[in-house]
Design a protein around this motif. Structure first.
Motif: not given
Length: 147
Positions: A12-15, A47-52, A65-72
């Motif tokens: 959690d909070g990893g990168q 409830e996991s959110i994984v982003q690339i 955590a937020n998911i923002d598809f407008q973030d390029q």
């Protein structure tokens, strides 16, 4: 086209950093598959959110955590809901990824909104030989996203 695979596990909070850059930028990549799987399925509520991402994140939240598809800078996002045995061991996943070609390192982040669990990830990247124009466009897009 050759496929390169990467797998790992994040707390959690990893990168994690996936090193892809080359000296000349002539090799590009496109995400072909992105999957997530909890470390201990059925043991705990998760409830996991994984982003690339195209750039390293200065902080990775451990809740909300937020998911923002407008973030390029965002290339892909996966959300997984996993229930404990007491809640009928239910699970659901939603995965989205862009068809964009990139030629720099990428960064995978994980946030668990329900608890403090670990998540496994699996990524398949299609390797693409870039000509000079494609190389320039991909590199300029990366530079623009960093500013």
């Amino acid at each position: 086209m050759p496929i390169k695979t990467f797998r790992g596990q994040l707390g959690d909070g990893g990168q994690d950093t996936i090193v892809l850059h080359t000296n000349n930028g002539a090799t590009g990549y496109r995400i072909k598959k992105f999957m997530i799987l909890p470390e201990s399925p059925g043991d705990v509520q998760q409830e996991s959110i994984v982003q690339i991402w195209k750039e390293e994140q200065t902080t990775v939240p451990t809740t909300a955590a937020n998911i923002d598809f407008q973030d390029q800078r965002l290339l892909a996002a996966g959300v997984g809901w996993y229930g404990a045995v007491a809640s009928n061991n239910s699970q659901s996943q939603t995965i989205f990824f862009d068809n964009e070609v990139f030629n720099q390192d990428i960064y995978v982040t994980h946030t668990d909104n329900a608890s403090n669990q670990r998540i496994n990830y699996y990524i398949e990247l299609e390797q693409i030989k870039l000509d000079l124009n494609e190389n320039t466009v991909a590199t300029l897009k990366d530079i623009r996203n960093l500013s």
